[in-house]
Design an enzyme around this catalytic site. Structure first.
Site, short mmCIF file in Angstrom:
data_model
loop_
_atom_site.label_atom_id
_atom_site.label_comp_id
_atom_site.label_asym_id
_atom_site.label_seq_id
_atom_site.Cartn_x
_atom_site.Cartn_y
_atom_site.Cartn_z
N ASN A 84 -23.42 -34.37 40.16
CA ASN A 84 -24.01 -32.98 39.88
C ASN A 84 -24.66 -32.86 38.56
OD1 ASN A 84 -24.89 -30.48 40.07
ND2 ASN A 84 -22.92 -29.55 40.00
N TRP A 85 -25.87 -32.92 38.14
CA TRP A 85 -26.46 -33.13 36.94
C TRP A 85 -26.74 -31.75 36.55
CZ3 TRP A 85 -31.18 -37.34 37.27
CH2 TRP A 85 -30.61 -38.73 37.83
N HIS B 44 -21.38 -24.08 45.18
CA HIS B 44 -20.66 -24.72 43.92
C HIS B 44 -20.28 -23.17 43.10
CE1 HIS B 44 -20.21 -26.19 39.79
NE2 HIS B 44 -20.32 -27.12 40.38
N GLU C 107 -20.50 -22.21 40.15
CA GLU C 107 -21.56 -21.55 39.21
C GLU C 107 -22.41 -20.82 40.07
OE1 GLU C 107 -22.65 -25.28 37.22
OE2 GLU C 107 -20.60 -25.44 36.59
N GLY D 50 -15.82 -28.48 33.87
CA GLY D 50 -16.46 -28.56 32.32
C GLY D 50 -15.68 -28.27 31.35
N SER E 98 -13.80 -32.12 35.61
CA SER E 98 -13.27 -32.89 34.56
C SER E 98 -13.11 -34.12 34.99
CB SER E 98 -12.50 -32.24 33.61
OG SER E 98 -13.05 -31.11 32.98
N GLY F 75 -19.33 -33.80 37.19
CA GLY F 75 -20.46 -33.00 36.38
C GLY F 75 -20.82 -33.79 35.39
N GLY F 76 -20.07 -33.57 34.13
CA GLY F 76 -20.53 -34.05 32.92
C GLY F 76 -20.58 -35.76 32.84
C1 PEP Z 1 -19.27 -29.78 38.79
O1 PEP Z 1 -19.55 -28.94 38.16
O2 PEP Z 1 -19.09 -29.87 40.10
C2 PEP Z 1 -18.12 -30.39 37.93
C3 PEP Z 1 -17.10 -30.98 38.65
O3 PEP Z 1 -18.22 -30.36 36.49
P1 PEP Z 1 -17.34 -31.18 35.35
O4 PEP Z 1 -17.30 -32.68 35.89
O5 PEP Z 1 -18.23 -31.36 34.27
O6 PEP Z 1 -16.17 -30.53 35.39
#
Ligand code: PEP
Length: 253
Positions: free
Chosen positions: A9-10, A98, A100, A176, A216, A237-238
């Site tokens: 997920n960018w 999601h 967010e 995150g 994470s 994500g990251g």
């Molecule tokens: C996400 O937003 O779906 C996610 C898992 O982010 P991160 O890996 O950065 O925690």
């Protein structure tokens, strides 16, 4: 047999050139690479979805996804993107729910149920995100919170529609933050989710449903997380923004 899936997920990252650079690095890096992941799903910003989809079209096991879709098929919804549009550029999946979007866009379980319906009706598969906040985790109500999210947004689906759903368990406190759920915490929740799916759709469908972990997840912890019985991959994500990190996670099965 459920699929092992790693999705990236960018979010709202990368400009046009950077998005192209990342997808090319992934295509080149994954070509001829030995790994056991069944599906690699890229979720770029909607603006770059068509280009990313075209760039991966000759790569085996690579699929694209929108990060969101609208509840309606078309109409006067300025700035929004419909499932029909997403499908028309060749994407396979959309994320729905999601955390967010639940938080910043006030997306309710009921609204997400409508998004799921619209996505499926337009031939998209859905990666449905669920997960609890730290307060709910600390109160000990995390399992009932997450299963209620699933019940409210997915349990109206028929068996055949449900086969197009992938679940992503993403504890909000791990997204995150650099704090990852322990392997025990991830396995416990994934097993509870599968049990809950079995209570509605039967054991065979529950066993065939991929349940991804998100929060994470990185090259250092992916192997241990993915080794858990009910963890079928990750929504990243990251670490999906750096080709070498994402490829290393893909190689973690
Ligand atoms: C996400 O937003 O779906 C996610 C898992 O982010 P991160 O890996 O950065 O925690």
């Amino acid at each position: 047999m459920r699929k092992k899936i790693v999705a990236g997920n960018w979010k709202m990252n990368k400009n046009c050139d950077e998005a192209e650079e990342l997808v090319v690095q992934l295509v080149v890096g994954l070509k001829n690479l030995d790994h056991n992941t069944d599906e690699i799903v890229l979720c770029p910003p909607a603006l770059f979805l068509q280009d990313v989809t075209l760039k991966i079209s000759n790569s085996s096991k690579m699929y694209s996804s929108s990060q969101n879709c609208h509840t309606h098929e078309s109409g006067a919804y300025t700035g929004e993107i419909s499932a029909k549009m997403i499908k028309s550029v060749g994407a396979t999946y959309t994320l729905v729910g999601h955390s967010e979007r639940r938080m910043y866009n006030h997306e309710s379980d009921e609204m997400l149920a409508t998004k799921v319906n619209t996505a499926l009706a337009n031939g998209l598969k859905v990666i449905f995100c669920c997960g609890e906040s730290l307060d709910i985790r600390n109160s000990g109500n995390h399992v009932s919170f997450v299963t209620t999210q699933l019940q409210n947004s997915l349990f109206h689906l028929s068996d055949s529609d449900f086969k197009n759903i992938v679940i992503a368990y993403e504890p909000i406190w791990a997204i995150g933050t650099g704090v990852t759920a322990s392997t025990e915490q991830a396995q416990e929740m994934h097993a509870e989710i599968r049990k809950f799916l079995a209570s509605k759709y039967g054991q065979a469908i529950a066993d065939d449903t991929s349940i991804l972990y998100g929060g994470s997840c990185n090259p250092k912890n992916a192997k241990e997380l993915f080794s858990q019985t009910d963890v079928d991959g990750g929504l990243i994500g990251g670490a999906s923004l750096v080709a070498s990190d994402f490829i290393s996670i893909i190689q973690s099965f």
